[in-house]
Design a protein around this motif. Structure first.
Motif, PDB file in Angstrom:
ATOM      1  N   THR A 303       0.856  -1.156  -0.076  1.00 37.69           N
ATOM      2  CA  THR A 303       0.287  -0.149  -0.214  1.00 37.69           C
ATOM      3  C   THR A 303       1.280   1.277   0.022  1.00 37.69           C
ATOM      4  O   THR A 303       1.628   1.153   0.560  1.00 37.69           O
ATOM      5  CB  THR A 303      -0.649   0.192   1.169  1.00 37.69           C
ATOM      6  OG1 THR A 303      -0.200   0.662   2.005  1.00 37.69           O
ATOM      7  CG2 THR A 303      -1.769  -0.890   1.234  1.00 37.69           C
ATOM      8  N   ILE A 383      -3.182   1.030  13.009  1.00 40.33           N
ATOM      9  CA  ILE A 383      -4.652   0.897  12.100  1.00 40.33           C
ATOM     10  C   ILE A 383      -5.111   0.282  13.733  1.00 40.33           C
ATOM     11  O   ILE A 383      -4.653  -1.106  14.353  1.00 40.33           O
ATOM     12  CB  ILE A 383      -4.560  -0.685  11.422  1.00 40.33           C
ATOM     13  CG1 ILE A 383      -4.464   0.166  10.130  1.00 40.33           C
ATOM     14  CG2 ILE A 383      -5.807  -0.761  11.142  1.00 40.33           C
ATOM     15  CD1 ILE A 383      -3.630  -1.180   9.527  1.00 40.33           C
ATOM     16  N   ASN A 392     -11.779  -4.075  10.572  1.00 40.63           N
ATOM     17  CA  ASN A 392     -10.562  -3.066   9.557  1.00 40.63           C
ATOM     18  C   ASN A 392      -9.509  -4.392   9.581  1.00 40.63           C
ATOM     19  O   ASN A 392      -9.341  -5.308   9.345  1.00 40.63           O
ATOM     20  CB  ASN A 392      -9.400  -2.542  10.867  1.00 40.63           C
ATOM     21  CG  ASN A 392     -10.775  -1.473  11.251  1.00 40.63           C
ATOM     22  OD1 ASN A 392     -11.668  -0.697  10.701  1.00 40.63           O
ATOM     23  ND2 ASN A 392     -10.468  -1.115  12.102  1.00 40.63           N
ATOM     24  N   TYR A 393      -9.220  -4.217   7.820  1.00 44.16           N
ATOM     25  CA  TYR A 393      -8.745  -5.046   7.083  1.00 44.16           C
ATOM     26  C   TYR A 393      -7.091  -4.668   7.153  1.00 44.16           C
ATOM     27  O   TYR A 393      -6.504  -3.280   6.444  1.00 44.16           O
ATOM     28  CB  TYR A 393      -9.060  -5.501   5.961  1.00 44.16           C
ATOM     29  CG  TYR A 393      -9.920  -5.802   6.009  1.00 44.16           C
ATOM     30  CD1 TYR A 393      -9.631  -7.651   6.202  1.00 44.16           C
ATOM     31  CD2 TYR A 393     -11.272  -5.485   6.274  1.00 44.16           C
ATOM     32  CE1 TYR A 393     -11.211  -8.035   6.709  1.00 44.16           C
ATOM     33  CE2 TYR A 393     -12.527  -6.445   6.637  1.00 44.16           C
ATOM     34  CZ  TYR A 393     -12.225  -7.621   6.576  1.00 44.16           C
ATOM     35  OH  TYR A 393     -13.562  -8.565   6.511  1.00 44.16           O
ATOM     36  N   ALA A 394      -6.212  -5.070   7.431  1.00 40.97           N
ATOM     37  CA  ALA A 394      -3.782  -4.084   6.645  1.00 40.97           C
ATOM     38  C   ALA A 394      -3.852  -5.306   5.838  1.00 40.97           C
ATOM     39  O   ALA A 394      -4.054  -6.510   5.530  1.00 40.97           O
ATOM     40  CB  ALA A 394      -3.725  -4.546   8.099  1.00 40.97           C
ATOM     41  N   LEU A 395      -3.127  -4.913   4.948  1.00 47.29           N
ATOM     42  CA  LEU A 395      -2.683  -5.676   3.743  1.00 47.29           C
ATOM     43  C   LEU A 395      -1.323  -6.772   4.267  1.00 47.29           C
ATOM     44  O   LEU A 395      -0.441  -6.186   4.676  1.00 47.29           O
ATOM     45  CB  LEU A 395      -1.874  -4.693   2.538  1.00 47.29           C
ATOM     46  CG  LEU A 395      -2.184  -5.757   0.980  1.00 47.29           C
ATOM     47  CD1 LEU A 395      -3.055  -6.184   0.374  1.00 47.29           C
ATOM     48  CD2 LEU A 395      -0.694  -4.570   0.416  1.00 47.29           C
ATOM     49  N   PHE A 400      -6.126  -8.193   1.956  1.00 50.83           N
ATOM     50  CA  PHE A 400      -6.022  -8.143   3.466  1.00 50.83           C
ATOM     51  C   PHE A 400      -6.758  -8.911   4.414  1.00 50.83           C
ATOM     52  O   PHE A 400      -7.726  -9.754   4.346  1.00 50.83           O
ATOM     53  CB  PHE A 400      -7.649  -6.685   3.332  1.00 50.83           C
ATOM     54  CG  PHE A 400      -6.821  -6.082   2.098  1.00 50.83           C
ATOM     55  CD1 PHE A 400      -6.399  -4.767   2.511  1.00 50.83           C
ATOM     56  CD2 PHE A 400      -6.870  -5.738   0.515  1.00 50.83           C
ATOM     57  CE1 PHE A 400      -5.831  -3.628   2.305  1.00 50.83           C
ATOM     58  CE2 PHE A 400      -6.641  -4.200  -0.251  1.00 50.83           C
ATOM     59  CZ  PHE A 400      -5.892  -3.465   0.741  1.00 50.83           C
ATOM     60  N   VAL A 403      -8.150  -7.154  11.525  1.00 49.69           N
ATOM     61  CA  VAL A 403      -7.214  -6.926  11.939  1.00 49.69           C
ATOM     62  C   VAL A 403      -7.915  -6.990  13.845  1.00 49.69           C
ATOM     63  O   VAL A 403      -9.323  -6.285  13.737  1.00 49.69           O
ATOM     64  CB  VAL A 403      -7.527  -5.491  12.212  1.00 49.69           C
ATOM     65  CG1 VAL A 403      -6.484  -4.547  13.387  1.00 49.69           C
ATOM     66  CG2 VAL A 403      -6.149  -4.716  10.835  1.00 49.69           C
ATOM     67  N   VAL A 409       1.719   0.795  11.772  1.00 46.52           N
ATOM     68  CA  VAL A 409       1.606   0.735  10.553  1.00 46.52           C
ATOM     69  C   VAL A 409       2.379   2.343  10.424  1.00 46.52           C
ATOM     70  O   VAL A 409       2.501   3.553  11.270  1.00 46.52           O
ATOM     71  CB  VAL A 409       0.734   1.168   9.956  1.00 46.52           C
ATOM     72  CG1 VAL A 409      -0.097   0.013   9.699  1.00 46.52           C
ATOM     73  CG2 VAL A 409      -0.261   2.841  10.124  1.00 46.52           C
ATOM     74  N   ARG A 413       1.046   4.506   3.962  1.00 45.79           N
ATOM     75  CA  ARG A 413       0.206   3.324   4.325  1.00 45.79           C
ATOM     76  C   ARG A 413      -0.946   3.072   4.270  1.00 45.79           C
ATOM     77  O   ARG A 413      -1.544   5.011   4.397  1.00 45.79           O
ATOM     78  CB  ARG A 413       0.923   2.083   5.384  1.00 45.79           C
ATOM     79  CG  ARG A 413       2.464   2.599   5.375  1.00 45.79           C
ATOM     80  CD  ARG A 413       2.770   1.560   4.199  1.00 45.79           C
ATOM     81  NE  ARG A 413       4.519   1.061   4.086  1.00 45.79           N
ATOM     82  CZ  ARG A 413       4.996   0.664   3.321  1.00 45.79           C
ATOM     83  NH1 ARG A 413       4.469   0.859   1.981  1.00 45.79           N
ATOM     84  NH2 ARG A 413       6.052   0.903   3.145  1.00 45.79           N
ATOM     85  N   TRP A 415      -4.907   1.266   4.490  1.00 50.37           N
ATOM     86  CA  TRP A 415      -5.824  -0.064   5.035  1.00 50.37           C
ATOM     87  C   TRP A 415      -6.894  -0.147   4.438  1.00 50.37           C
ATOM     88  O   TRP A 415      -7.771   0.917   4.297  1.00 50.37           O
ATOM     89  CB  TRP A 415      -5.460  -0.213   6.568  1.00 50.37           C
ATOM     90  CG  TRP A 415      -5.713   1.155   7.333  1.00 50.37           C
ATOM     91  CD1 TRP A 415      -7.215   0.825   8.664  1.00 50.37           C
ATOM     92  CD2 TRP A 415      -5.458   2.800   7.399  1.00 50.37           C
ATOM     93  NE1 TRP A 415      -7.941   2.042   8.550  1.00 50.37           N
ATOM     94  CE2 TRP A 415      -6.058   3.440   8.593  1.00 50.37           C
ATOM     95  CE3 TRP A 415      -4.092   2.822   7.402  1.00 50.37           C
ATOM     96  CZ2 TRP A 415      -6.319   4.271   9.168  1.00 50.37           C
ATOM     97  CZ3 TRP A 415      -3.831   3.791   7.519  1.00 50.37           C
ATOM     98  CH2 TRP A 415      -4.208   4.780   8.431  1.00 50.37           C
ATOM     99  N   GLU A 417     -11.274   0.042   6.114  1.00 53.54           N
ATOM    100  CA  GLU A 417     -12.143   0.577   6.599  1.00 53.54           C
ATOM    101  C   GLU A 417     -13.735   0.531   6.307  1.00 53.54           C
ATOM    102  O   GLU A 417     -14.318   0.810   5.829  1.00 53.54           O
ATOM    103  CB  GLU A 417     -12.247   1.585   8.057  1.00 53.54           C
ATOM    104  CG  GLU A 417     -10.901   2.048   8.494  1.00 53.54           C
ATOM    105  CD  GLU A 417     -11.162   3.407   9.198  1.00 53.54           C
ATOM    106  OE1 GLU A 417     -11.812   3.780   8.944  1.00 53.54           O
ATOM    107  OE2 GLU A 417      -9.636   3.367  10.447  1.00 53.54           O
TER     108      GLU A 417
END
Length: 481
Positions: A303, A383, A392-395, A400, A403, A409, A413, A415, A417
């Motif tokens: 990202t 995040i 919520n999602y992180a790569l 993704f 979380v 982070v 960057r 993410w 939501e």
């Protein structure tokens, strides 16, 4: 020979002295005796050196008495001497009725003539002397050339005596310094980076000093040869307005250039002592930009978020932004130029890890609206943990992932939501919309409009899908929500 008192020339001719360029009738005559030397400069021939040896040698009116006194160190007195004798036909000796002695250099000669004689001082002590005479042409004096204000004419005074002129045409000065800067191409780009040693300053990131010097090289448009920076010209670098392409300010010399990002052009000026005149036009437009590097594993994503419009030139790299989200998928739309403040997915399509360079630009960005829950940050942050109402999602490089607890982070960057009503999956697969041209890779069976549904792996479904995601229907991708 032709007598010339004054000569006017245009700058189309530059006269340069060759051997014997100006007729020369003056000579230097040197006398040597007793280990001492005395030279009389710039005389015309024939020339008579004379004196009376019956008077005070230190106060005589002729030249020879002074010369002899300096050579022998005589301190005056009265006496008499014989008539000198010479062994060279170009030098003669004479005496008048008043016993005044003369040495006459009649004609130029390249060599020596010896004159001998004797002298009785006031004590009547015999003093023998021998003079060696050397006659050589004086160094020619070149005329001083004066230019008019427009530098279209030059004038100079010729010698009063008859003169011959030998000259060579070394440059057509009416053609000013029509040189080519560097390799003569525009649109050169070099990346710069912020200096670690000098905060707030920039330095070249990819080019070394040899490339910098090549950038300001000049080639003669008349004789097709490289000019010498130290002798023929100097260069100034001008910052240009990126819209009008006109210079901002007076420009700087190379050693004062700060390498700050911007658009620049070059101009060369002839030095005072070179064979050139004038200056070049602005040329070799080049741009310095501050790029951003992302190291991405083979076939994976990273990202990125920046308050500048960005693009990539690497054929293995693609820019995307998330535009829609389903229960198990996040749809990515490809961008040619990403607008400022657009959360990005950067894909490395290579079979090996690569460092992808994101390049700032002022060009018009693609008109694509990111999904409202695709968030980005310019500074390091966290995040937040998912809640009962928001996931919520992180790569992780490939997809993704959900979380559970807040995670840190870095700056730049992005993410996701997403409201809990939209998705409850622990991972979101990244899929692509039509902008990527993925439909061009479909098998013939999937593009014949037969009314069947397929998943993104090309597997035919038994019926229309009921699960959220991206599917293929009649050769086109369809998002089922």
């Amino acid at each position: 020979m032709k007598t010339i008192s004054r000569y006017i020339m245009t700058l189309a001719l530059l006269l340069t002295a060759a051997t014997g360029a100006w007729a020369q009738d003056t000579y230097n005559v040197t006398f040597k005796a007793n280990g001492n030397t005395k030279t009389v400069e710039n005389i015309t021939l024939p020339h008579t050196f004379g004196c009376s040896f019956n008077g005070d040698l230190g106060r005589g009116t002729g030249e020879l008495d002074v010369i002899i006194q300096e050579l022998y160190g005589l301190d005056g007195g009265t006496g008499s001497s014989n008539i000198p004798e010479s062994d060279n036909a170009s030098v003669t000796c004479d005496v008048d009725n008043g016993a005044n002695q003369y040495i006459i250099v009649n004609a130029p000669f390249n060599g020596t003539a010896t004159v001998t004689g004797y002298y009785y001082n006031s004590s009547f002590d015999a003093f023998n002397y021998s003079l060696e005479i050397i006659c050589a042409p004086a160094e020619p004096t070149e005329p001083t050339v004066t230019l008019n204000d427009d530098k279209t004419e030059a004038s100079f005074e010729m010698p009063t005596s008859d003169a011959t002129v030998d000259y060579e045409l070394v440059r057509d000065m009416s053609v000013q310094m029509t040189a080519t800067m560097g390799d003569g191409t525009d649109g050169l780009r070099y990346r710069v980076k912020k200096s670690e040693q000098n905060p707030g300053k920039y330095e070249p990131a990819d080019m070394n000093i040899l490339q910098v010097l090549t950038l300001v090289a000049v080639h003669d448009g008349i004789e097709q040869k490289d000019l010498t920076l130290e002798e023929d010209y100097f260069c100034r670098i001008y910052k240009l307005d990126e819209q009008t392409k006109q210079p901002e300010g007076d420009g700087v010399l190379l050693f004062d250039f700060d390498f700050a990002p911007g658009l620049y052009a070059l101009k060369a000026f002839a030095t005072d002592d070179s064979n050139y005149d004038g200056e070049t036009a602005l040329s070799n437009t080049f741009k310095l930009f501050e790029g951003y590097e992302l190291k991405i594993a083979a076939g994976e994503f990273a990202t990125y978020y920046k308050d500048e419009a960005l693009y990539v030139e690497d054929e293995d790299a693609k820019l995307y932004t998330i535009t829609t989200v389903g229960n198990e998928t996040a749809t990515a739309t490809e961008l040619t130029i990403a607008a400022a403040n657009t959360p990005l997915l950067v894909k490395n399509n290579a079979a090996e890890a690569k460092t992808i360079l994101l390049i700032p630009t002022t060009a018009t960005a693609d008109d694509v609206t990111p999904y409202e829950g695709f968030k980005g940050t310019l500074e390091a942050t966290q995040i937040a943990a998912s809640t009962a109402t928001q996931n919520n999602y992180a790569l992780n490089g490939k997809e993704f992932v959900w979380v559970k607890d807040a995670i840190a982070v870095g700056a730049n960057r992005a993410w996701l939501e997403i409201p809990a009503t939209t998705t409850n999956s622990r991972a979101l697969t990244i899929v692509f919309d039509d902008v990527t041209g993925m439909s061009n890779n479909l098998t013939p069976a999937l593009s014949q409009g037969e009314g069947a549904w397929y998943d993104l792996n090309g597997r035919k479904l038994q019926a229309a899908p009921t699960k959220k995601g991206v599917y293929i229907l009649n050769g086109k991708k369809v998002v089922v929500k």
